[in-house]
Enzyme design. Structure first.
Site, PDB file in Angstrom:
ATOM      1  N   ARG A  10       0.846  -1.211   0.000  1.00 40.25           N
ATOM      2  CA  ARG A  10       0.000   0.000   0.000  1.00 40.25           C
ATOM      3  C   ARG A  10       0.871   1.248   0.000  1.00 40.25           C
ATOM      4  O   ARG A  10       0.701   2.157   0.791  1.00 40.25           O
ATOM      5  CB  ARG A  10      -0.965   0.019   1.174  1.00 40.25           C
ATOM      6  CG  ARG A  10      -2.248  -0.703   0.837  1.00 40.25           C
ATOM      7  CD  ARG A  10      -3.298  -0.520   1.892  1.00 40.25           C
ATOM      8  NE  ARG A  10      -3.849  -1.788   2.264  1.00 40.25           N
ATOM      9  CZ  ARG A  10      -4.196  -2.117   3.487  1.00 40.25           C
ATOM     10  NH1 ARG A  10      -4.068  -1.268   4.476  1.00 40.25           N
ATOM     11  NH2 ARG A  10      -4.691  -3.290   3.724  1.00 40.25           N
ATOM     12  N   ARG A  14      -3.512   5.964   1.502  1.00 39.33           N
ATOM     13  CA  ARG A  14      -4.159   7.202   1.918  1.00 39.33           C
ATOM     14  C   ARG A  14      -3.305   8.126   2.759  1.00 39.33           C
ATOM     15  O   ARG A  14      -3.693   9.255   3.002  1.00 39.33           O
ATOM     16  CB  ARG A  14      -5.415   6.853   2.726  1.00 39.33           C
ATOM     17  CG  ARG A  14      -6.535   6.387   1.839  1.00 39.33           C
ATOM     18  CD  ARG A  14      -7.713   6.026   2.652  1.00 39.33           C
ATOM     19  NE  ARG A  14      -7.416   4.829   3.420  1.00 39.33           N
ATOM     20  CZ  ARG A  14      -8.342   4.080   3.998  1.00 39.33           C
ATOM     21  NH1 ARG A  14      -9.591   4.434   3.931  1.00 39.33           N
ATOM     22  NH2 ARG A  14      -8.013   3.008   4.665  1.00 39.33           N
ATOM     23  N   ARG A  23      -7.375  12.139  -4.348  1.00 38.52           N
ATOM     24  CA  ARG A  23      -8.506  11.287  -3.965  1.00 38.52           C
ATOM     25  C   ARG A  23      -9.741  12.100  -3.581  1.00 38.52           C
ATOM     26  O   ARG A  23     -10.875  11.617  -3.686  1.00 38.52           O
ATOM     27  CB  ARG A  23      -8.061  10.443  -2.785  1.00 38.52           C
ATOM     28  CG  ARG A  23      -8.331   9.020  -2.633  1.00 38.52           C
ATOM     29  CD  ARG A  23      -9.163   8.257  -3.538  1.00 38.52           C
ATOM     30  NE  ARG A  23      -9.949   7.395  -2.697  1.00 38.52           N
ATOM     31  CZ  ARG A  23     -11.206   7.590  -2.423  1.00 38.52           C
ATOM     32  NH1 ARG A  23     -11.851   8.593  -2.966  1.00 38.52           N
ATOM     33  NH2 ARG A  23     -11.853   6.767  -1.640  1.00 38.52           N
ATOM     34  N   ASP A  59      -6.312  -2.325  -7.799  1.00 39.48           N
ATOM     35  CA  ASP A  59      -6.840  -3.002  -6.605  1.00 39.48           C
ATOM     36  C   ASP A  59      -7.144  -4.452  -6.946  1.00 39.48           C
ATOM     37  O   ASP A  59      -7.545  -4.747  -8.081  1.00 39.48           O
ATOM     38  CB  ASP A  59      -8.108  -2.321  -6.080  1.00 39.48           C
ATOM     39  CG  ASP A  59      -8.441  -2.807  -4.671  1.00 39.48           C
ATOM     40  OD1 ASP A  59      -7.947  -2.191  -3.707  1.00 39.48           O
ATOM     41  OD2 ASP A  59      -9.154  -3.823  -4.522  1.00 39.48           O
ATOM     42  N   TYR A 136     -14.238 -12.155  -0.950  1.00 38.98           N
ATOM     43  CA  TYR A 136     -15.006 -10.904  -1.097  1.00 38.98           C
ATOM     44  C   TYR A 136     -16.260 -11.145  -1.927  1.00 38.98           C
ATOM     45  O   TYR A 136     -17.332 -10.611  -1.636  1.00 38.98           O
ATOM     46  CB  TYR A 136     -14.150  -9.815  -1.746  1.00 38.98           C
ATOM     47  CG  TYR A 136     -13.151  -9.195  -0.792  1.00 38.98           C
ATOM     48  CD1 TYR A 136     -13.542  -8.198   0.099  1.00 38.98           C
ATOM     49  CD2 TYR A 136     -11.832  -9.600  -0.774  1.00 38.98           C
ATOM     50  CE1 TYR A 136     -12.633  -7.623   0.982  1.00 38.98           C
ATOM     51  CE2 TYR A 136     -10.916  -9.029   0.104  1.00 38.98           C
ATOM     52  CZ  TYR A 136     -11.324  -8.043   0.976  1.00 38.98           C
ATOM     53  OH  TYR A 136     -10.427  -7.487   1.853  1.00 38.98           O
TER      54      TYR A 136
HETATM   55  O1  CP3 Z   1       0.303  -0.535  -2.702  1.00 40.66           O
HETATM   56  C1  CP3 Z   1      -0.278   0.243  -3.482  1.00 40.66           C
HETATM   57  O2  CP3 Z   1      -0.385   1.444  -3.287  1.00 40.66           O
HETATM   58  C2  CP3 Z   1      -0.833  -0.338  -4.760  1.00 40.66           C
HETATM   59  C3  CP3 Z   1      -2.261  -0.314  -4.858  1.00 40.66           C
HETATM   60  C4  CP3 Z   1      -3.108  -1.296  -4.076  1.00 40.66           C
HETATM   61  C5  CP3 Z   1      -4.427  -0.969  -3.654  1.00 40.66           C
HETATM   62  N1  CP3 Z   1      -4.993  -2.103  -3.168  1.00 40.66           N
HETATM   63  C6  CP3 Z   1      -5.090   0.349  -3.789  1.00 40.66           C
HETATM   64  C7  CP3 Z   1      -6.054   0.726  -2.737  1.00 40.66           C
HETATM   65  C8  CP3 Z   1      -2.877  -2.635  -3.735  1.00 40.66           C
HETATM   66  C9  CP3 Z   1      -1.606  -3.456  -3.883  1.00 40.66           C
HETATM   67  C10 CP3 Z   1      -4.099  -3.130  -3.180  1.00 40.66           C
HETATM   68  C11 CP3 Z   1      -4.274  -4.535  -2.773  1.00 40.66           C
HETATM   69  C12 CP3 Z   1      -5.479  -4.921  -2.033  1.00 40.66           C
HETATM   70  N2  CP3 Z   1      -6.728  -4.391  -2.089  1.00 40.66           N
HETATM   71  C13 CP3 Z   1      -5.524  -6.025  -1.152  1.00 40.66           C
HETATM   72  C14 CP3 Z   1      -4.389  -6.974  -0.883  1.00 40.66           C
HETATM   73  C15 CP3 Z   1      -3.415  -6.411   0.066  1.00 40.66           C
HETATM   74  C16 CP3 Z   1      -3.911  -6.396   1.490  1.00 40.66           C
HETATM   75  O3  CP3 Z   1      -3.991  -5.311   2.036  1.00 40.66           O
HETATM   76  O4  CP3 Z   1      -4.190  -7.478   2.008  1.00 40.66           O
HETATM   77  C17 CP3 Z   1      -6.838  -6.102  -0.642  1.00 40.66           C
HETATM   78  C18 CP3 Z   1      -7.356  -7.111   0.372  1.00 40.66           C
HETATM   79  C19 CP3 Z   1      -7.587  -5.081  -1.254  1.00 40.66           C
HETATM   80  C20 CP3 Z   1      -9.014  -4.777  -1.080  1.00 40.66           C
HETATM   81  C21 CP3 Z   1      -9.196  -3.418  -0.500  1.00 40.66           C
HETATM   82  N3  CP3 Z   1      -9.035  -2.232  -1.195  1.00 40.66           N
HETATM   83  C22 CP3 Z   1      -9.560  -3.097   0.834  1.00 40.66           C
HETATM   84  C23 CP3 Z   1      -9.812  -4.107   1.929  1.00 40.66           C
HETATM   85  C24 CP3 Z   1      -9.646  -1.697   0.896  1.00 40.66           C
HETATM   86  C25 CP3 Z   1     -10.182  -0.863   2.023  1.00 40.66           C
HETATM   87  C26 CP3 Z   1      -9.271  -0.805   3.190  1.00 40.66           C
HETATM   88  C27 CP3 Z   1      -8.182   0.206   3.032  1.00 40.66           C
HETATM   89  O5  CP3 Z   1      -7.075  -0.060   3.496  1.00 40.66           O
HETATM   90  O6  CP3 Z   1      -8.448   1.290   2.531  1.00 40.66           O
HETATM   91  C28 CP3 Z   1      -9.246  -1.185  -0.368  1.00 40.66           C
HETATM   92  C29 CP3 Z   1      -9.125   0.229  -0.734  1.00 40.66           C
HETATM   93  C30 CP3 Z   1      -7.834   0.671  -1.375  1.00 40.66           C
HETATM   94  N4  CP3 Z   1      -7.139  -0.013  -2.316  1.00 40.66           N
HETATM   95  C31 CP3 Z   1      -7.178   1.932  -1.143  1.00 40.66           C
HETATM   96  C32 CP3 Z   1      -6.077   1.974  -2.015  1.00 40.66           C
HETATM   97  C33 CP3 Z   1      -5.095   3.095  -2.212  1.00 40.66           C
HETATM   98  C34 CP3 Z   1      -7.642   3.021  -0.201  1.00 40.66           C
HETATM   99  C35 CP3 Z   1      -8.795   3.684  -0.863  1.00 40.66           C
HETATM  100  C36 CP3 Z   1      -9.048   5.088  -0.448  1.00 40.66           C
HETATM  101  O7  CP3 Z   1      -8.361   5.990  -0.914  1.00 40.66           O
HETATM  102  O8  CP3 Z   1     -10.011   5.281   0.284  1.00 40.66           O
END
Ligand code: CP3
Length: 330
Positions: A10, A14, A23, A59, A136
């Site tokens: 990540r 954020r 965002r 994502d 999911y």
């Molecule tokens: O690392 C990076 O910046 C690359 C982008 C990336 C995102 N999601 C963008 C994102 C990566 C590698 C992911 C992977 C992802 N997404 C996983 C596997 C990694 C892990 O954490 O286990 C999973 C389970 C998801 C599903 C997901 N997407 C969740 C559970 C959430 C909400 C929780 C959270 O941490 O925000 C997201 C949202 C998400 N995906 C954000 C980003 C930048 C945040 C969104 C926002 O700006 O509100």
């Protein structure tokens, strides 16, 4: 000796101020679907954090849209699937699915990001593991116990097989598309496999992961990641991957010993440490590097994603410290 390579899960999350500004104007899905924006965020994270690898901004749940999931990111909840897959009747939706070309915006983002990185920094593509994406799709929203997913797995193994097989085929094509677009390595995020008993993982997940990894274009390193995998390490190795991603619940040295020779490891600082003071962060970084013992094939990373309320200065600091401390001990 060169310093240990470092990147953060990540990375463009954020906590980066520039990300938050962008965002505020676009939804996460819109950002992912606008290749120029996704490429810019990918490069931004590298510049801001000083990491040694970029990870494409996307994502793991985008792929569910091919199955008509009605994916949304709901503030305060996380990802929500408006049309979950649960009953036998939903199996019809698996038969009418679009191929992974429906995700060509990710391939375009990879091409743009790669050009912008100018060959200086390798670019990691990624996808979710079939189990994690299935969880999911079945639960419909983030879950603690994955009861609906497990019930389906136990009570309707034929539907479970169809679902896992469909996700495996789609994800293999999707990752190969990312590789063709220029990804230098790929990571499979099977984040939630740690909820499974080893026997269930072996029977209901491992064959699909193995098939996925075996189906990827040769010569491109594969990072296989999960959390809570202390009971599954040997099975993850059996499923495949050139690198196994570890979370902080295992000692990295012991885990590497169990994984055996011929495999690299990635990890595994507790992301919660980034909320602590600098001395404590440095202590944690040193502990991870000590556990790795300077063996070649360690990629320094957090054990899971950077937490949303992490001060971004601490994310920068952890990258600097990992570089400094690995130079010192190397
Ligand atoms: O690392 C990076 O910046 C690359 C982008 C990336 C995102 N999601 C963008 C994102 C990566 C590698 C992911 C992977 C992802 N997404 C996983 C596997 C990694 C892990 O954490 O286990 C999973 C389970 C998801 C599903 C997901 N997407 C969740 C559970 C959430 C909400 C929780 C959270 O941490 O925000 C997201 C949202 C998400 N995906 C954000 C980003 C930048 C945040 C969104 C926002 O700006 O509100």
């Amino acid at each position: 000796m060169a310093p240990t390579p470092v990147w953060l899960m990540r990375q463009a999350g954020r906590y980066l101020p520039e990300y938050r500004r962008i965002r505020a104007r676009f939804s996460l899905l819109d950002l992912c679907k606008t290749p120029s924006a996704a490429a810019e965020l990918t490069v931004l994270a590298v510049e801001r954090l000083g990491v040694d690898a970029a990870i494409i901004f996307a994502d793991i749940l985008l792929i569910t849209e091919l199955l008509g999931s009605g994916l949304e990111f709901v503030p305060g909840v996380g990802p929500v699937i408006r049309h979950p897959l649960r009953a036998g009747a939903d199996a019809e939706r698996l038969r009418t699915v679009d191929p992974a070309e429906g995700l060509s915006f990710v391939f375009d983002a990879i091409r743009l990001a790669r050009r912008a990185l100018g060959g200086r920094t390798p670019l990691i593509g990624f996808a979710g593991g079939a189990f994690t994406v299935a969880s999911y799709l079945v639960e419909g929203r983030p879950s603690r116990d994955f009861l609906r997913t497990k019930s389906l797995m136990y009570e309707d193994p034929s539907f479970w097989h169809d679902l896992m097989q469909k996700l495996t085929t789609l994800t293999t094509d999707y990752l190969n598309g990312q590789i063709a677009a220029g990804a230098d390595a790929v990571q499979i995020f099977d984040s939630w496999i740690g909820c499974l008993a080893p026997g269930d993982y072996r029977r209901h997940v491992l064959p699909y992961t193995r098939q996925m990894i075996a189906g990827l274009a040769p010569g491109v390193p594969v990072i296989h990641f999960g959390t809570g995998t202390g009971g599954l390490l040997e099975l993850m190795r059996e499923a495949g991957g050139d690198v196994i991603g570890l979370d902080w619940r295992v000692d990295l040295g012991q885990a590497w010993h169990r994984l055996g020779d011929g495999v690299a490891v990635q990890g595994n600082l507790d992301p919660a440490l980034l909320l602590a003071g600098r001395d404590e962060i440095r202590r944690g970084v040193r502990a991870v590097l000590t556990a790795a013992g300077g063996r070649p094939g360690h990629i320094f990373n957090l054990g899971h994603g950077v937490l949303a309320n992490t001060p971004w200065e601490n994310a920068v600091a952890v990258v600097d410290m990992a570089h400094e401390e690995s130079w010192r001990s190397g």
